[in-house]
Design an enzyme around this catalytic site. Structure first.
Site, PDB file in Angstrom:
ATOM      1  CG  ASP A  80      33.042  36.164  62.487  1.00  0.00           C
ATOM      2  OD1 ASP A  80      31.948  36.522  62.977  1.00  0.00           O
ATOM      3  OD2 ASP A  80      33.663  36.841  61.647  1.00  0.00           O
ATOM      4  CG  PHE A 123      34.617  38.126  66.547  1.00  0.00           C
ATOM      5  CD1 PHE A 123      33.327  37.654  66.380  1.00  0.00           C
ATOM      6  CD2 PHE A 123      35.229  37.945  67.783  1.00  0.00           C
ATOM      7  CE1 PHE A 123      32.646  37.036  67.428  1.00  0.00           C
ATOM      8  CE2 PHE A 123      34.564  37.330  68.837  1.00  0.00           C
ATOM      9  CZ  PHE A 123      33.270  36.878  68.657  1.00  0.00           C
ATOM     10  CB  CYS A 124      34.748  40.064  60.529  1.00  0.00           C
ATOM     11  SG  CYS A 124      34.990  41.418  59.371  1.00  0.00           S
ATOM     12  N   PRO A 125      37.999  41.085  60.942  1.00  0.00           N
ATOM     13  CG  PRO A 125      39.816  42.382  60.156  1.00  0.00           C
ATOM     14  CD  PRO A 125      38.893  42.193  61.352  1.00  0.00           C
ATOM     15  CG  MET A 126      41.418  39.103  63.464  1.00  0.00           C
ATOM     16  SD  MET A 126      42.560  40.177  62.563  1.00  0.00           S
ATOM     17  CE  MET A 126      44.091  39.255  62.761  1.00  0.00           C
TER      18      MET A 126
END
Lengths: 85, 161
Positions: free
Chosen positions: A48, A21-24
């Site tokens: 995501d 998920f954000c920010p990955m």
């Protein structure tokens, strides 16, 4: 964005961000870009939901070019050409 | 013709004022995302937010179920006040984070430092809480409000969290 036949794109690196998920996905894409030359293409796979909105913004802000997007079985696919700094 | 001047990068300035696990993530997520897009980023850790960069505490941030109706599993305040409930809620949240492959707070801090995100430790908080610079993780700058505002004044975005 114009229609692009993604099968003809020469992908320099593929990044699997499935399950993240954000920010990955954005963080990993920016790290992967560091290892590429200007003009080379990064392909990113992400599940995501935010990525659909995030990758156009990432490309705009980081001066890359989002060439094409695709979606298959809930996996969003992005083809991004590394821009010059 | 004028020589092309290099484009000034965008900048984000964040204040992290809370030290619970759930409130530690947003400033770190925003700062690392900004840096991923080539922006400059800085976080001013103040009051309980200082726990996020406290050597001993940053690995042990918790989330209290007491007075927190947003917990996905609703826990009545009377139960939430019992000993061990904060530890239970914290361990639950850490489980979700791990399942979502989200970095831990220490991992996020390492990422932030690698990306040259500025980490400011509020000097007033150090004084008020009796914390010394040695109590903080490596790579943070001790600063007062003026130094942070100087950084924030040249920022495109400033947020208080």
């Amino acid at each position: 964005m114009t229609e692009t036949d993604t099968t003809t794109l020469e992908v320099a690196k593929e990044l699997d961000c499935i399950g993240m998920f954000c920010p990955m996905p954005i963080y990993k894409a920016s790290m992967a870009m560091k290892g590429l030359e200007t003009g080379q293409i990064l392909k990113v796979l992400s599940t995501d939901l935010g990525s659909v909105a995030d990758f156009p913004s990432f490309a705009r802000q980081a001066n890359h070019e989002l060439l094409a997007t695709d979606e298959a079985d809930g996996v969003h696919i992005f083809f991004i050409r590394k821009g010059g700094n | 013709m004028e020589a092309a001047t290099p484009k000034k990068p965008r900048r984000i300035a964040l204040v992290a004022s809370k030290g619970t696990l759930d409130q530690a993530y947003p400033p770190l997520i925003l700062a690392t995302t900004a840096a991923s897009m080539g922006w400059e980023a800085g976080i001013f850790f103040t009051f309980y937010g200082l726990d996020i960069i406290h050597k001993k505490k940053h690995t042990k941030l918790g989330v209290p179920p007491l007075g927190n109706p947003a917990m996905p599993v609703s826990i009545p305040n009377l139960i939430g006040a019992l000993p061990g409930m904060t530890a239970m809620a914290t361990s639950m949240m850490k489980g979700w984070m791990e399942k979502a492959k989200l970095p831990t707070i220490p991992e996020f801090l390492d990422m932030a430092k690698e990306m040259d995100i500025k980490l400011f430790a509020c000097s007033t908080t150090l004084g008020v809480m009796g914390i010394t610079p040695d109590d903080l993780i490596e790579g943070v700058d001790i600063a007062g409000a003026a130094a942070f505002l100087d950084f924030a004044a040249d920022s495109n975005i400033q947020l208080f969290i």
